[in-house]
Design an enzyme around this catalytic site. Structure first.
Site, PDB file in Angstrom:
ATOM      1  N   PRO A  47       0.791  -1.238   0.000  1.00 50.80           N
ATOM      2  CA  PRO A  47       0.000   0.000   0.000  1.00 50.80           C
ATOM      3  C   PRO A  47       0.822   1.286   0.000  1.00 50.80           C
ATOM      4  O   PRO A  47       0.547   2.187  -0.783  1.00 50.80           O
ATOM      5  CB  PRO A  47      -0.843  -0.114   1.278  1.00 50.80           C
ATOM      6  CG  PRO A  47      -0.931  -1.579   1.553  1.00 50.80           C
ATOM      7  CD  PRO A  47       0.372  -2.161   1.064  1.00 50.80           C
ATOM      8  N   LYS A  81       5.584   8.489 -12.229  1.00 48.98           N
ATOM      9  CA  LYS A  81       4.217   8.088 -11.850  1.00 48.98           C
ATOM     10  C   LYS A  81       3.503   9.225 -11.108  1.00 48.98           C
ATOM     11  O   LYS A  81       2.347   9.554 -11.384  1.00 48.98           O
ATOM     12  CB  LYS A  81       4.318   6.831 -10.971  1.00 48.98           C
ATOM     13  CG  LYS A  81       3.140   6.534 -10.103  1.00 48.98           C
ATOM     14  CD  LYS A  81       2.202   5.537 -10.703  1.00 48.98           C
ATOM     15  CE  LYS A  81       0.922   5.453  -9.884  1.00 48.98           C
ATOM     16  NZ  LYS A  81      -0.045   4.561 -10.380  1.00 48.98           N
TER      17      LYS A  81
HETATM   18  P1  NAD Z   1      -4.338  -3.440  -1.712  1.00 49.42           P
HETATM   19  O1  NAD Z   1      -4.594  -2.732  -0.436  1.00 49.42           O
HETATM   20  O2  NAD Z   1      -5.474  -4.070  -2.434  1.00 49.42           O
HETATM   21  O3  NAD Z   1      -3.216  -4.570  -1.488  1.00 49.42           O
HETATM   22  C1  NAD Z   1      -2.112  -4.435  -0.664  1.00 49.42           C
HETATM   23  C2  NAD Z   1      -1.810  -5.802  -0.073  1.00 49.42           C
HETATM   24  O4  NAD Z   1      -0.626  -5.701   0.717  1.00 49.42           O
HETATM   25  C3  NAD Z   1      -2.911  -6.325   0.864  1.00 49.42           C
HETATM   26  O5  NAD Z   1      -3.274  -7.635   0.473  1.00 49.42           O
HETATM   27  C4  NAD Z   1      -2.264  -6.290   2.248  1.00 49.42           C
HETATM   28  O6  NAD Z   1      -2.745  -7.336   3.090  1.00 49.42           O
HETATM   29  C5  NAD Z   1      -0.809  -6.474   1.892  1.00 49.42           C
HETATM   30  N1  NAD Z   1       0.135  -6.012   2.899  1.00 49.42           N
HETATM   31  C6  NAD Z   1       0.092  -4.883   3.642  1.00 49.42           C
HETATM   32  N2  NAD Z   1       1.184  -4.801   4.418  1.00 49.42           N
HETATM   33  C7  NAD Z   1       1.934  -5.885   4.148  1.00 49.42           C
HETATM   34  C8  NAD Z   1       3.203  -6.363   4.620  1.00 49.42           C
HETATM   35  N3  NAD Z   1       3.918  -5.666   5.530  1.00 49.42           N
HETATM   36  N4  NAD Z   1       3.671  -7.524   4.128  1.00 49.42           N
HETATM   37  C9  NAD Z   1       2.960  -8.233   3.217  1.00 49.42           C
HETATM   38  N5  NAD Z   1       1.765  -7.835   2.725  1.00 49.42           N
HETATM   39  C10 NAD Z   1       1.262  -6.674   3.193  1.00 49.42           C
HETATM   40  O7  NAD Z   1      -3.605  -2.362  -2.653  1.00 49.42           O
HETATM   41  P2  NAD Z   1      -3.510  -2.405  -4.249  1.00 49.42           P
HETATM   42  O8  NAD Z   1      -4.701  -1.733  -4.847  1.00 49.42           O
HETATM   43  O9  NAD Z   1      -3.115  -3.772  -4.663  1.00 49.42           O
HETATM   44  O10 NAD Z   1      -2.297  -1.382  -4.477  1.00 49.42           O
HETATM   45  C11 NAD Z   1      -0.948  -1.761  -4.246  1.00 49.42           C
HETATM   46  C12 NAD Z   1      -0.049  -0.635  -4.720  1.00 49.42           C
HETATM   47  O11 NAD Z   1      -0.277  -0.393  -6.106  1.00 49.42           O
HETATM   48  C13 NAD Z   1      -0.287   0.696  -4.005  1.00 49.42           C
HETATM   49  O12 NAD Z   1       0.945   1.293  -3.748  1.00 49.42           O
HETATM   50  C14 NAD Z   1      -1.111   1.488  -4.998  1.00 49.42           C
HETATM   51  O13 NAD Z   1      -0.937   2.885  -4.858  1.00 49.42           O
HETATM   52  C15 NAD Z   1      -0.558   0.975  -6.324  1.00 49.42           C
HETATM   53  N6  NAD Z   1      -1.500   1.078  -7.447  1.00 49.42           N
HETATM   54  C16 NAD Z   1      -2.782   0.669  -7.308  1.00 49.42           C
HETATM   55  C17 NAD Z   1      -3.646   0.771  -8.399  1.00 49.42           C
HETATM   56  C18 NAD Z   1      -5.098   0.339  -8.280  1.00 49.42           C
HETATM   57  O14 NAD Z   1      -5.890   0.643  -9.187  1.00 49.42           O
HETATM   58  N7  NAD Z   1      -5.490  -0.365  -7.242  1.00 49.42           N
HETATM   59  C19 NAD Z   1      -3.196   1.275  -9.620  1.00 49.42           C
HETATM   60  C20 NAD Z   1      -1.856   1.650  -9.735  1.00 49.42           C
HETATM   61  C21 NAD Z   1      -1.015   1.536  -8.637  1.00 49.42           C
END
Ligand code: NAD
Length: 332
Positions: free
Chosen positions: A99, A204
């Site tokens: 995250p 980005k």
């Molecule tokens: P999400 O919250 O759905 O997933 C994050 C995952 O990380 C969760 O499953 C959580 O349990 C896990 N997590 C948290 N802390 C952890 C740790 N210490 N060790 C292991 N796992 C851990 O978030 P997402 O939507 O998958 O986004 C992830 C990244 O991608 C973010 O930085 C976001 O800004 C970026 N991003 C997201 C999108 C989108 O549309 N969702 C698009 C581009 C970029």
């Protein structure tokens, strides 16, 4: 031929290590297809990315703090690690999709982090969107252990993660780019080298700040036009053949009913959440403060998305700024 190129790459790693007068027993690591890849963070983006890596024939070890996310991947053939350190033990290339900055610091440099067990020569690819200064901090810690850390944030949302069509913006040593690319092609379509570590995050952050500003402007103009009695489809056609055109007006119009298959026409569900946009604008704000750059419109967009988040729009698509403006007026 493939084996030969691996030998060449691994020799370079060895020379680099010797050049720094370190006395590591440098186990040869492998990058590329059919490799041992570790994946940490199996959320909306990371889950489908890890699945694509498996489907392309890589051996994948996964970890997430949320056990259910891991069991889905285990069913698909992944090995479970019980900490980032255990993932690192079983992998040559590690991808993180977490995250925010503090999660990345914890996963790499924490008590059970990647740096505890990863082998010298390991390639560490962070695809989370985080502060570029944290990417640089992680890269410097990695370098001390003869590992390479690169930042590779993505554009394209969950649909692109599922389809394997993400765009990666890569920052790190240029000589490592081919290694990173050989893994990232399993999960993305466009892999773009941006410069030294932190450059991927910088690209980005700048893109998303401009996207937010364009979206706020489009929503404002569309809202004014509608209140002046214009038909929103007609107004958007005029804008899209005139100088006000942008991706936000043409491909992702924020007014319900103007375009089919966009979040605005689906009660602002799906798409890119307001909370995520607020986070990216926060990163732009701190990067601007650190580099003494003026971003008056970026700052304003940040405050608007912050306000929306606390007013119940956090999970709605960021184009809901149109509805937010409309409702603000109606309440007066
Ligand atoms: P999400 O919250 O759905 O997933 C994050 C995952 O990380 C969760 O499953 C959580 O349990 C896990 N997590 C948290 N802390 C952890 C740790 N210490 N060790 C292991 N796992 C851990 O978030 P997402 O939507 O998958 O986004 C992830 C990244 O991608 C973010 O930085 C976001 O800004 C970026 N991003 C997201 C999108 C989108 O549309 N969702 C698009 C581009 C970029």
């Amino acid at each position: 031929m493939a084996a030969l190129s691996n030998v060449t790459r691994n020799s370079k790693v060895l020379i680099q290590v010797i050049g720094k007068s370190r006395t590591f027993s440098c186990t040869a690591v492998q990058h590329g297809s059919g490799k041992r890849v570790g994946f940490i963070g199996l959320g909306n983006m990371g889950g489908p990315m890890a699945l694509n890596l498996l489907n392309k024939g890589n051996s994948v070890t996964v970890f997430d703090v949320y056990p259910e996310a891991m069991s889905k991947l285990q069913d698909a053939g992944a090995t479970i690690g019980h900490s980032p350190a255990e993932v690192a033990e079983k992998s040559d290339t590690i991808i993180t999709m977490l995250p925010n900055s503090s999660h990345v610091q914890e996963a790499y440099a924490g008590e059970n982090g990647v740096f505890q067990t990863a082998k010298p020569g390991s390639l560490l690819i962070d695809s989370s969107t985080i502060d570029p200064s944290v990417s640089k901090e992680m890269a410097s810690l990695a370098e001390k252990k003869a590992m390479t850390f690169i930042d590779a944030p993505v554009s394209g949302g969950v649909m692109a993660a599922k389809a394997g069509t993400l765009t990666f913006m890569v920052g790190g040593p240029e000589k490592e780019f081919p290694n990173a690319k050989s893994v990232l092609v399993n999960v993305g379509k466009n892999i773009v080298y941006c410069g030294p570590v932190g450059s991927g995050q910088a690209a980005k952050i700048c893109n998303n700040m401009l996207l937010a500003i364009n979206m706020v402007g489009t929503a404002e103009a569309m809202n004014l036009g509608v209140r002046l009695g214009l038909d929103p489809k007609l107004l958007s056609n005029i804008i899209n053949t005139s100088s006000g055109r942008s991706w936000s007006s043409e491909i992702y119009n924020p007014v319900p009913g103007v375009l089919p298959n966009v979040p605005a026409s689906n009660n602002y569900e799906g798409g890119f959440g307001t909370a995520l946009m607020m986070k990216d604008l926060g990163l732009a704000q701190s990067s601007a403060t650190r580099s003494n750059s003026a971003i008056p419109l970026g700052s304003l967009a940040h405050q608007l998305y912050r306000l929306m988040s606390v007013r119940g729009y956090a999970k709605k698509d960021f184009s809901s700024i149109y509805q937010f403006l409309q409702k603000s007026e109606n309440s007066n």
